[in-house]
Design a protein around this motif. Structure first.
Motif, PDB file in Angstrom:
ATOM      1  N   PRO A 150      42.994  67.452  58.699  1.00 13.77           N
ATOM      2  CA  PRO A 150      43.809  67.130  57.520  1.00 13.77           C
ATOM      3  C   PRO A 150      42.992  67.291  56.235  1.00 13.77           C
ATOM      4  O   PRO A 150      41.779  67.092  56.240  1.00 13.77           O
ATOM      5  CB  PRO A 150      44.190  65.661  57.712  1.00 13.77           C
ATOM      6  N   GLY A 196      43.405  66.549  51.839  1.00 14.96           N
ATOM      7  CA  GLY A 196      44.179  66.169  50.659  1.00 14.96           C
ATOM      8  C   GLY A 196      43.827  67.117  49.539  1.00 14.96           C
ATOM      9  O   GLY A 196      44.238  68.275  49.515  1.00 14.96           O
ATOM     10  N   SER A 197      42.988  66.642  48.608  1.00 18.42           N
ATOM     11  CA  SER A 197      42.577  67.508  47.502  1.00 18.42           C
ATOM     12  C   SER A 197      41.206  68.141  47.730  1.00 18.42           C
ATOM     13  O   SER A 197      40.718  68.880  46.880  1.00 18.42           O
ATOM     14  CB  SER A 197      42.517  66.691  46.205  1.00 18.42           C
ATOM     15  N   GLY A 198      40.569  67.798  48.824  1.00 16.82           N
ATOM     16  CA  GLY A 198      39.281  68.414  49.121  1.00 16.82           C
ATOM     17  C   GLY A 198      38.141  67.950  48.227  1.00 16.82           C
ATOM     18  O   GLY A 198      37.224  68.713  47.950  1.00 16.82           O
ATOM     19  N   THR A 199      38.177  66.694  47.778  1.00 20.12           N
ATOM     20  CA  THR A 199      37.074  66.180  46.951  1.00 20.12           C
ATOM     21  C   THR A 199      36.106  65.306  47.749  1.00 20.12           C
ATOM     22  O   THR A 199      35.179  64.738  47.172  1.00 20.12           O
ATOM     23  CB  THR A 199      37.579  65.361  45.747  1.00 20.12           C
ATOM     24  N   SER A 200      36.327  65.177  49.046  1.00 18.11           N
ATOM     25  CA  SER A 200      35.430  64.337  49.857  1.00 18.11           C
ATOM     26  C   SER A 200      33.985  64.731  49.629  1.00 18.11           C
ATOM     27  O   SER A 200      33.661  65.911  49.557  1.00 18.11           O
ATOM     28  CB  SER A 200      35.765  64.496  51.340  1.00 18.11           C
ATOM     29  N   GLY A 242      34.367  65.310  55.086  1.00 15.70           N
ATOM     30  CA  GLY A 242      35.461  64.859  55.952  1.00 15.70           C
ATOM     31  C   GLY A 242      36.531  65.921  56.132  1.00 15.70           C
ATOM     32  O   GLY A 242      37.168  66.008  57.179  1.00 15.70           O
ATOM     33  N   SER A 270      36.039  57.974  40.540  1.00 11.92           N
ATOM     34  CA  SER A 270      35.752  58.846  39.393  1.00 11.92           C
ATOM     35  C   SER A 270      36.491  60.167  39.517  1.00 11.92           C
ATOM     36  O   SER A 270      36.742  60.832  38.523  1.00 11.92           O
ATOM     37  CB  SER A 270      34.257  59.137  39.301  1.00 11.92           C
ATOM     38  N   SER A 271      36.850  60.535  40.745  1.00 16.91           N
ATOM     39  CA  SER A 271      37.561  61.794  40.982  1.00 16.91           C
ATOM     40  C   SER A 271      39.066  61.633  40.812  1.00 16.91           C
ATOM     41  O   SER A 271      39.833  62.473  41.262  1.00 16.91           O
ATOM     42  CB  SER A 271      37.262  62.249  42.406  1.00 16.91           C
ATOM     43  N   SER A 326      43.577  62.894  46.153  1.00 18.40           N
ATOM     44  CA  SER A 326      44.932  62.504  46.537  1.00 18.40           C
ATOM     45  C   SER A 326      44.938  61.074  47.065  1.00 18.40           C
ATOM     46  O   SER A 326      43.931  60.586  47.582  1.00 18.40           O
ATOM     47  CB  SER A 326      45.458  63.457  47.612  1.00 18.40           C
ATOM     48  N   ASN A 370      42.452  59.057  49.540  1.00 17.38           N
ATOM     49  CA  ASN A 370      41.929  57.712  49.222  1.00 17.38           C
ATOM     50  C   ASN A 370      42.127  56.771  50.414  1.00 17.38           C
ATOM     51  O   ASN A 370      41.238  55.984  50.743  1.00 17.38           O
ATOM     52  CB  ASN A 370      42.661  57.088  48.031  1.00 17.38           C
ATOM     53  N   SER A 385      38.699  54.687  49.531  1.00 14.38           N
ATOM     54  CA  SER A 385      37.918  54.948  48.326  1.00 14.38           C
ATOM     55  C   SER A 385      37.862  53.747  47.395  1.00 14.38           C
ATOM     56  O   SER A 385      38.760  52.912  47.370  1.00 14.38           O
ATOM     57  CB  SER A 385      38.539  56.123  47.579  1.00 14.38           C
ATOM     58  N   GLY A 386      36.797  53.741  46.618  1.00 14.57           N
ATOM     59  CA  GLY A 386      36.610  52.686  45.631  1.00 14.57           C
ATOM     60  C   GLY A 386      36.480  53.277  44.251  1.00 14.57           C
ATOM     61  O   GLY A 386      36.715  54.457  44.029  1.00 14.57           O
ATOM     62  N   VAL A 436      48.522  60.674  57.319  1.00 15.71           N
ATOM     63  CA  VAL A 436      49.303  59.789  56.461  1.00 15.71           C
ATOM     64  C   VAL A 436      50.307  60.632  55.685  1.00 15.71           C
ATOM     65  O   VAL A 436      49.924  61.581  54.993  1.00 15.71           O
ATOM     66  CB  VAL A 436      48.367  59.042  55.490  1.00 15.71           C
TER      67      VAL A 436
END
Ligand SMILES: Cc1cc2nc3c(=O)[nH]c(=O)nc-3n(C[C@H](O)[C@H](O)[C@H](O)COP(=O)(O)OP(=O)(O)OC[C@H]3O[C@@H](n4cnc5c(N)ncnc54)[C@H](O)[C@@H]3O)c2cc1C
Lengths: 493, 386
Positions: free
Chosen positions: A78, A80-84, A88, A143-144, A149, A153, A158-159, A214
């Motif tokens: 899976p 999302g936005s690929g900012t991991s 991941g 911060s992202s 997405s 999160n 995410s925090g 999700v």
């Protein structure tokens, strides 16, 4: 990573056809050039073009894709936005990359219950955008947040800087719609505070895409505070800053945010944004207080007094919103700022007990000398979450490897002083092989069996989080205590 | 029935492993304050966890506390109070629900039962405060989960899973909790005479305002007592006064300090109006459904509403299915906390889950407890795999 299954790759054309039957039009990508943007997430040191990308638009499509892949033994990653920042969402050569970006609608806002229901591809910031006109916001703020997405999160728990007071993603999610690898659509949690049965939502949040996909999230929103004010406090020593943080908390104050930067980070940030950070200090604290004006003013005074008592060499309190934003500008731009002083940087994410900070920074400086690489530290000081940024140059042979080895040593150090490998970025592929530093084989097996309960064939996001891929049957075996006599009961009453 | 009382992790896992090998069942028990929840299980052996008691590590400045799971809640509360701190999810002792004195409840039982009081509305539940644990799973293996720091995403968050698991996954040995500073100043704004429907609307408006309400509850009127909608504010005094002004502008109301305000919240901690016998239900619902649910159930006895309408405590002797259907229709679920043995033998304490979810739960239970050592039947049997 697990060796790619060549038989699956050989069926690529058939798989694309089958997925097109589920997601018509542009929703299936198999052109090698078009696949390239998906080859990594925010951890760009790892790259692997996916076998195929599929971009469903409905939960039903997600369910059909997963059911089909499940039946065919095809792996799914899976995204999302690929900012991991932990890899991941790193694709696999023999897996379908399931992108959730087209599931991008806010479905419902209920101000009476203070709830937003959104699809997973909605960005974190878009949740706040959807409710801010009525004076509400969604508190966790990585911060992202303009890019990441909400589904990502949830997967990463995410925090953000406001987590100290308002909690991480897990404390702000009430429920999800969730599709298992077998294609079953489940509703977990909902709009009430407590779950009816086991708190499965609790393990789904932070499961890094390993337990299911999700497809809808129910979030708690909050009324935006009347005002926020920030203090910018410089210290001649890291110890002074650390003691100040401890005393603020001991005084019963939970600031909306409490961030620390060390000298290299301060200098990089100031060079980048020029907002007047003091340059002659070893540590800079930004402390934000929010709430009614009377509360902000009261707490600004209280924190300022604590700071001065701990040897602060400069203290500035924001007088208006523009100044508060300016105080934050350097901290918020710390990553790109460091990117300007070094060709590359590698962002780490350990947590330590706050009291160990001076010692950890000292030992990090020694490691920095040992590896011959610089390091700048930004630190969610209130909750002990460190982000050392290791400076290196990928074009210099061996530097990336040295940066990675340095990073691993930092994380080992975090665990050694009683902390953890990751505070908010996740394990992914990056810290996978360090898991045994923190957990024994038995500890990890207890986690992996949860994976088996959700995805017994291990088809969803394999190769992430766990250092060894045990087959579920093997994990399920019981260790039988042969020949041991029953424990003699110790009746107590 | 045998009572096992291990006090080392080695003995604990031996007890569990032996029970597993012999096909015996273990009913986990802390202080026993909630032993009358769930179906009676006379045949199960008892695994008494009070041997794992005492403070392991407490550094107030870190806001983290590690204790043995068998440590009495009262002992923890005393220790924290001495340091001006608290468990912010407002745990409470269930003893009075059965007419017993407070004092028996252990922190392990609080965690296993997912107990959270009035402040759960604003500060989160026990799930939001348990950072890590050690324990023995039904496999007879000792393991560690989570950590001792407040921010951690290393691996699955198993700490959440044990909260509210009612002793079906893990025998908890050591638990690490996040603690919070006690508020310096507390007051309660009471709005008298509201109907439940009006009260839920007021509580929703209060929570939607910038007043930062810590707790919101409704006590219906009774003989010689007017209904009260109670809004609690906590924090530093200047802040609480500013927040109070916001609420008073919205609602007027009467300000209660100290004992007068405290008495309201104490009723919610002890559930005093619910008596000591008869069926007592705990219904968790979206606040919107609260008034409709109570109207539909027509409770004859007293009831209490907490969490701004998200939690209803109700004495109800009607058909359990009707209550559960009404709770479901309102988007929630119901826990049968107290009832006679005959009722508990046939009515599951936990709200039954829809089929695919029930099967997933069963697989998760099996993951920790393959032989069903902790599956006494007290909280239902695992449905057969299909
Ligand atoms: C500049 C920068 C700053 C950052 N700052 C922060 C920060 O302050 N705090 C913080 O916590 N993180 C931060 N991050 C990390 C990252 O943004 C977060 O982890 C974010 O939640 C990832 O979201 P995403 O949509 O990009 O997910 P992706 O990167 O696409 O995926 C992340 C993981 O989630 C899984 N996943 C994604 N969507 C779903 C879904 N719908 N269902 C199931 N699994 C899914 C993926 O398989 C993957 O394992 C930062 C990253 C960058 C690049």
């Amino acid at each position: 990573m697990p060796a790619p299954d060549l038989a699956v790759i050989a069926r690529r054309g058939d798989i694309a056809r089958a997925l097109r039957a589920i997601v018509p039009g542009e929703g299936v990508i198999d052109d090698p050039d078009a696949l390239r943007p998906y080859e990594s997430d925010g951890l760009t040191a790892y790259r692997q073009p996916p076998m195929l990308v599929v971009l469903p638009q409905t939960t039903e499509q997600v369910a059909r894709i997963l059911a089909w892949c499940h039946a065919q033994g095809v792996k799914v990653v899976p995204r999302g936005s690929g900012t991991s920042l932990s890899g991941g969402a790193l694709p696999l050569a023999d897996a379908v990359l399931l992108g959730l970006s087209r599931l991008n609608r806010v479905l419902e806002v209920d101000y009476d219950e203070r709830i937003v229901v959104a699809q997973p591809g909605v960005t974190n910031l878009a949740i706040t955008r959807a409710v801010e006109e009525r004076g509400f916001y969604y508190a966790p703020d990585p911060s992202s947040q303009i890019a990441c997405s909400i589904g990502g999160n949830v997967a990463e728990n995410s925090g953000g800087v406001h987590c100290l007071k308002y909690g991480l993603t897990t404390n702000n999610v009430l429920g999800v719609e969730f599709v298992t690898m077998a294609g079953e659509v489940l509703r977990i949690g909902g709009r009430s505070l407590d779950p009816a049965g086991l708190d499965l939502l609790g393990v789904i949040v932070g499961s890094e895409g390993l337990l299911g996909v999700v497809t809808e999230v129910t979030l708690r929103i909050l009324p935006a505070p009347e005002m926020a004010r920030a203090l910018l406090i410089g210290f001649a020593t890291v110890e002074g800053a650390g003691q100040c943080v401890a005393e603020v908390i001991a005084a019963g104050i939970i600031p909306a945010g409490m961030e620390m930067m060390d000298r290299p980070a301060i200098h990089a940030a100031e060079a980048f944004v020029q907002v007047g950070y003091p340059l002659d200090v070893e540590a800079l604290l930004i402390v934000e207080l929010d709430g009614p004006e009377a509360e902000c003013d009261h707490l600004i005074g209280a924190v300022e007094a604590i700071a001065r008592a701990n040897g602060a060499v400069s203290v500035r309190a924001s007088q208006d919103e523009a100044q508060r934003v300016a105080f934050w500008a350097g901290r918020k731009a710390a990553f790109p700022a460091v990117g300007c002083i070094s060709p590359d940087y590698y962002c780490m994410d350990g947590t330590i007990p706050r009291r160990r900070l001076p010692e950890v920074l000292e030992r990090m400086a020694a490691l920095s000398a040992q590896y011959g690489l610089g390091v700048a530290n930004v630190f969610h000081a209130g909750d002990g979450n460190l982000h050392p940024l290791i400076l290196y140059d990928a074009n210099q042979p061996g530097q990336l490897e040295r940066a990675e080895a340095f990073g691993s040593d930092i994380l080992r150090l975090c665990v050694e002083v009683g902390g953890v490998l990751t505070g908010e970025h996740g394990v992914g592929v990056e810290k996978r092989d360090l898991m045994p530093v923190m957990y024994t084989e038995v500890d990890l097996a207890h986690q992996q069996r949860v994976k088996c309960a959700f995805d017994p064939l291990l088809l969803l996001n394999p190769g992430k989080v766990f250092p060894t891929l045990h087959r579920c049957a093997e994990l399920g075996r019981m260790h039988v205590h042969h020949g041991r006599l029953p424990f003699p009961g110790l009746p107590r009453f | 029935m045998t009572v096992f009382g291990p006090d080392t992790t080695g003995d604990l896992v031996a007890v569990v492993a032996d029970a597993g090998a012999a096909g015996r069942r273990l009913d986990l028990r802390g202080g026993g304050s909630k032993r009358a929840v769930g179906a009676p299980v006379p045949d199960a052996d008892i695994l008494d966890m009070t041997g794992f008691s005492g403070v392991v590590d407490y550094d107030p400045a870190e806001l983290v506390l590690t204790v043995g799971a068998g440590t009495p809640l009262a002992q923890i509360e005393t220790l924290l109070a001495e340091n001006g701190q608290m468990l912010a999810f407002d745990p409470f002792d269930h003893g009075p629900i059965w007419g017993a004195a407070v004092g028996a409840a252990t922190i392990g039982g609080i965690i296993a039962a997912g107990v959270g009081g009035s402040r759960r509305l604003s500060a989160g539940g026990v799930r939001d405060h348990l950072l890590g644990f050690t324990g023995g799973s039904g496999r007879g293996e000792f393991f560690v989960a989570g950590a001792k720091v407040v921010k951690n995403v290393t691996g699955y968050d198993l700490s959440k899973l044990v909260c509210g698991s009612w002793g079906r996954l893990v025998a908890l040995c050591e638990v690490t909790l996040k603690v919070m500073p006690c508020p310096q100043f507390v007051l309660t704004l009471a709005l008298p005479g509201q109907s439940l429907e009006a009260a839920v609307a007021s509580m929703s408006a209060a929570l939607g305002s910038q007043a930062g309400v810590a707790a919101a509850a409704y006590l219906p009127g009774a003989e010689r007592a007017e209904a009260i909608t109670a809004l609690r504010l906590e924090g530093f005094e200047p802040s609480v006064r500013a927040r109070l002004a916001i609420l008073q502008k919205l609602f007027g109301g009467e300000v209660l300090r100290d004992a007068a305000g405290g008495a309201i919240w104490e009723r919610l901690r002890t559930l005093s109006p619910s008596g000591e016998t008869g069926a007592l239900w705990r219904i968790s619902i979206p606040a919107k459904g609260c008034a409709g649910l109570v109207a539909a159930l027509k409770p004859r006895g007293p009831y209490l509403v907490d969490w701004a309408g998200g939690l209803v405590w109700l004495n109800y002797e009607g058909p359990p299915d009707a209550l559960r259907q009404a709770a479901e229709a309102a988007g929630g679920h119901a826990l049968l906390l107290r009832a006679g043995e005959a009722t508990r033998a046939v009515v599951p304490a936990l709200h039954p889950q829809p089929q695919p979810l029930a099967l997933l739960e069963a697989r998760v239970r099996r993951a920790f407890d393959p032989a069903g050592v902790f599956e006494t039947g007290r909280f239902g049997r695992i449905p057969p795999a299909n």
